[in-house]
Design an enzyme around this catalytic site. Structure first.
Site, short mmCIF file in Angstrom:
data_model
loop_
_atom_site.label_atom_id
_atom_site.label_comp_id
_atom_site.label_asym_id
_atom_site.label_seq_id
_atom_site.Cartn_x
_atom_site.Cartn_y
_atom_site.Cartn_z
CD GLU A 166 14.56 -26.97 -0.81
OE1 GLU A 166 14.30 -25.75 -0.88
OE2 GLU A 166 13.72 -27.83 -0.49
CD GLU A 191 3.95 -28.23 5.84
OE1 GLU A 191 5.06 -28.77 5.70
OE2 GLU A 191 3.13 -28.57 6.70
CB CYS A 235 9.56 -30.02 0.04
SG CYS A 235 8.07 -30.98 0.30
CE LYS A 256 1.00 -16.10 -4.59
NZ LYS A 256 1.43 -16.39 -5.98
P1 NAD Z 1 8.78 -19.41 -3.27
O1 NAD Z 1 8.94 -19.25 -1.82
O2 NAD Z 1 9.59 -18.56 -4.18
O3 NAD Z 1 7.26 -19.18 -3.72
C1 NAD Z 1 6.19 -19.92 -3.19
C2 NAD Z 1 4.89 -19.16 -3.39
O4 NAD Z 1 4.94 -17.95 -2.64
C3 NAD Z 1 4.61 -18.75 -4.82
O5 NAD Z 1 3.21 -18.84 -5.02
C4 NAD Z 1 5.05 -17.28 -4.86
O6 NAD Z 1 4.36 -16.55 -5.85
C5 NAD Z 1 4.63 -16.83 -3.47
N1 NAD Z 1 5.37 -15.71 -2.89
C6 NAD Z 1 6.66 -15.36 -3.06
N2 NAD Z 1 6.96 -14.30 -2.28
C7 NAD Z 1 5.83 -13.99 -1.60
C8 NAD Z 1 5.51 -12.99 -0.62
N3 NAD Z 1 6.43 -12.11 -0.17
N4 NAD Z 1 4.26 -12.96 -0.12
C9 NAD Z 1 3.33 -13.86 -0.53
N5 NAD Z 1 3.57 -14.81 -1.46
C10 NAD Z 1 4.82 -14.88 -1.98
O7 NAD Z 1 9.07 -20.96 -3.55
P2 NAD Z 1 9.13 -21.72 -4.94
O8 NAD Z 1 10.47 -21.51 -5.56
O9 NAD Z 1 7.92 -21.42 -5.74
O10 NAD Z 1 9.02 -23.25 -4.44
C11 NAD Z 1 10.10 -24.03 -4.10
C12 NAD Z 1 10.25 -24.11 -2.58
O11 NAD Z 1 9.07 -24.64 -1.99
C13 NAD Z 1 11.37 -25.04 -2.15
O12 NAD Z 1 12.12 -24.42 -1.13
C14 NAD Z 1 10.64 -26.25 -1.61
O13 NAD Z 1 11.35 -26.99 -0.65
C15 NAD Z 1 9.43 -25.63 -1.02
N6 NAD Z 1 8.37 -26.64 -0.86
C16 NAD Z 1 8.04 -27.04 0.41
C17 NAD Z 1 7.07 -28.04 0.59
C18 NAD Z 1 6.68 -28.51 1.99
O14 NAD Z 1 5.62 -29.11 2.11
N7 NAD Z 1 7.46 -28.28 3.01
C19 NAD Z 1 6.44 -28.59 -0.52
C20 NAD Z 1 6.81 -28.16 -1.80
C21 NAD Z 1 7.78 -27.17 -1.96
#
Ligand code: NAD
Length: 498
Positions: free
Chosen positions: A395, A262, A296, A188
């Site tokens: 964050e 993650e 991240c 997705k």
């Molecule tokens: P987000 O959680 O808003 O969204 C991430 C993904 O999840 C997107 O594809 C979104 O469409 C989807 N999504 C959102 N709600 C959902 C649900 N209820 N069910 C299924 N899918 C859903 O995060 P973001 O703002 O896109 O990304 C930033 C965050 O990602 C930061 O907190 C960052 O630290 C984290 N991140 C973590 C890592 C790691 O490896 N630990 C790496 C990169 C980013």
């Protein structure tokens, strides 16, 4: 004034622009809904792409389920799957320039940064191809009555969900391991970054992956939740915010679906009292706000000995103050824009909170005055930060770094660990073993000494609210496997060899 030298029509295939990849075919979305892509460097829309509805999600899951239950992929040997992964990697390698340019177009990653990290994708596929061809998917152990064969079965249909910031590299960790294990997948893609995963689908097609093994749709959070809730999905591998991770974990718990998470970070860099200033700055500064801090593992809290606080604050602020902020398409730019208006509002909000709570800005502190369009913020450093301040706890996901002073090593470790997160960390010292001893005391999944490294064969993941499970290395493959034990009696007749 920023440029936008990316013409979707000439740089991308028509399928990637307007279709989803389901069951080995490029299909028209059943939904009419579309989403606008906005260039972070100009603030102008540059494309409109389809968004999946629940019908598209259901079709992708059905295809993955059928491919898992009746198709050849889970039944192939590791060596056969490895050959296909290598072909996919070759197809990806031939599209590196396009994939790098997609990253800059979609989220404003500076070209030097995108060029440097896009090859992570082929490195991960190559690593998992190698592992699949040598991994013991089956072993035999003696038992009292005979023997047990332990089979490492693919976990099943998997949903791979990654955020907008580094779609391709993050996806490649998941995809390499899932495919090596024999799983089928539904990717997705997020509405902000639809193209990367669809180009991966082109590569899978070219590599001859059997139909239904890899399916790609672009969908919003609501349709993402629909995907996570489907009982045909055996495992969810999610990267994103801690808040969304918790929602997904709860949904998976309802039916005991396997889940890897993650999540976010608030990583600390501990500068020990014996660290030399200039080598430390050279090794640390690039990881404090890489890609405008939208990574991240960014080292967003710098812990320095109180006796050297002023020296470090002055020197680090000078380095950050000299960073070239600008057009991400310009090869000399070090810091580009933030990815979206939402990101800009969020980061400016945190800067304001830091100011109100009494932290001192030593450089930056607002929207970049040089740009009247696009989502540019000044790289910002706060000194005099204490660990109860919001900017030290939450964050920010932007180019904002906090410097905290510590009294002794125990205090430094306590500050580093005084967070709900536990993703990454670094320790700087002129004595590597002393740094190692400190690193072991940090409650985080990945800690580096005198720099920051990530390698395909090493597990990556978080302690505490930074996640659950690991990606990368054999640990990442295990996350897509289920151990099945089959007991056999010793003296039963056998017609075929095991
Ligand atoms: P987000 O959680 O808003 O969204 C991430 C993904 O999840 C997107 O594809 C979104 O469409 C989807 N999504 C959102 N709600 C959902 C649900 N209820 N069910 C299924 N899918 C859903 O995060 P973001 O703002 O896109 O990304 C930033 C965050 O990602 C930061 O907190 C960052 O630290 C984290 N991140 C973590 C890592 C790691 O490896 N630990 C790496 C990169 C980013």
């Amino acid at each position: 004034m920023s440029t936008f030298p990316f013409d979707t029509q000439s740089e991308l295939n028509g399928n990637v622009l307007s279709r989803f990849y389901i069951d080995g075919q490029w299909v028209l979305p059943s939904a009419r809904e579309t989403v606008k892509l906005v260039a972070p460097s100009t603030g102008h829309a540059f494309a409109r792409v389809p968004l999946a509805d629940t019908g598209d999600v259901d079709k992708a899951v059905d295809a993955a389920r059928t491919a898992f239950d009746t198709g050849p992929w889970p039944r192939m040997s590791g060596v056969e799957r490895a050959a296909c992964l290598r072909r996919m990697s070759t197809a990806l390698a031939s599209r590196m320039r396009t994939l790098s340019r997609i990253w800059t177009a979609e989220v404003g990653a500076p070209v030097w940064f995108a060029d440097m990290f896009v090859p992570t994708a082929t490195a991960m596929l190559d690593y998992y191809a190698e592992l699949a061809s040598t991994f013991a998917f089956q072993e035999t152990r003696p038992t009292r009555a005979g023997e047990a064969r332990i089979i490492r079965q693919p976990v099943g249909v998997t949903a791979l969900i990654a955020p907008w910031n580094a779609q391709l590299p993050i996806l490649s960790y998941k995809l390499g391991a899932a495919l090596a294990a024999g799983c089928t997948v539904v990717i997705k893609a997020p509405p902000e970054t639809p193209f990367d995963a669809l180009v991966v689908a082109e590569c899978a097609h070219e590599a001859g992956l059997p139909p239904g093994v890899l399916n790609v749709i672009t969908a919003d959070a609501e349709r993402g939740a629909h995907l996570v809730a489907k009982r045909e999905v055996d495992k969810v591998s999610f990267t994103g915010s801690t808040a969304t991770g918790k929602v997904i974990a709860k949904m998976c718990a309802d039916r005991m679906a396997r889940v890897t998470l993650e999540l976010g970070g608030k990583s600390a860099a501990i500068v020990l009292d014996d660290a030399e200033l200039n080598p430390t700055l050279a090794a640390l500064a690039p990881f404090t706000m890489p890609f405008s801090g939208q990574i991240c593992f960014a080292q967003t809290r710098i812990l320095v000995p109180r006796s050297r606080e002023q020296e470090f604050v002055d020197a680090y602020s000078a380095v950050i103050g000299c960073l070239k902020v600008g057009d991400p398409w310009d090869v000399t730019t070090q810091i580009g824009p933030l990815a979206s208006q939402r990101q800009l509002d969020r980061v400016l909000g945190y800067i304001e909170t830091g100011r109100k709570e009494g932290a001192r800005i030593t450089t930056g502190g607002g929207r970049h005055p040089q740009f009247d369009a696009g989502f540019f913020v000044e790289p910002t450093v706060f000194a005099g930060v204490t660990s109860d301040m919001t900017i030290a706890r939450e964050e920010i996901f932007g180019p904002v770094v906090s410097i905290l002073a510590y009294d002794d090593i125990d205090h430094a470790v306590a500050l580093a660990n005084n967070t709900d997160f536990g993703l990454s960390g670094t320790v700087f010292s002129s004595d590597v073993e002393r740094a190692y001893a400190t690193a072991r005391r940090i409650r985080a999944g990945n800690v580096s000494v005198n720099g920051l490294e990530m390698a395909p064969n090493v597990p990556f993941g978080g302690f505490k609210q930074s996640g659950l499970g690991r990606e990368g290395g054999p640990e990442g493959l295990n996350a897509f496997l289920e151990d099945q034990a089959i007991y056999l009696p010793a003296n039963a007749p056998r017609r075929t060899q095991a």
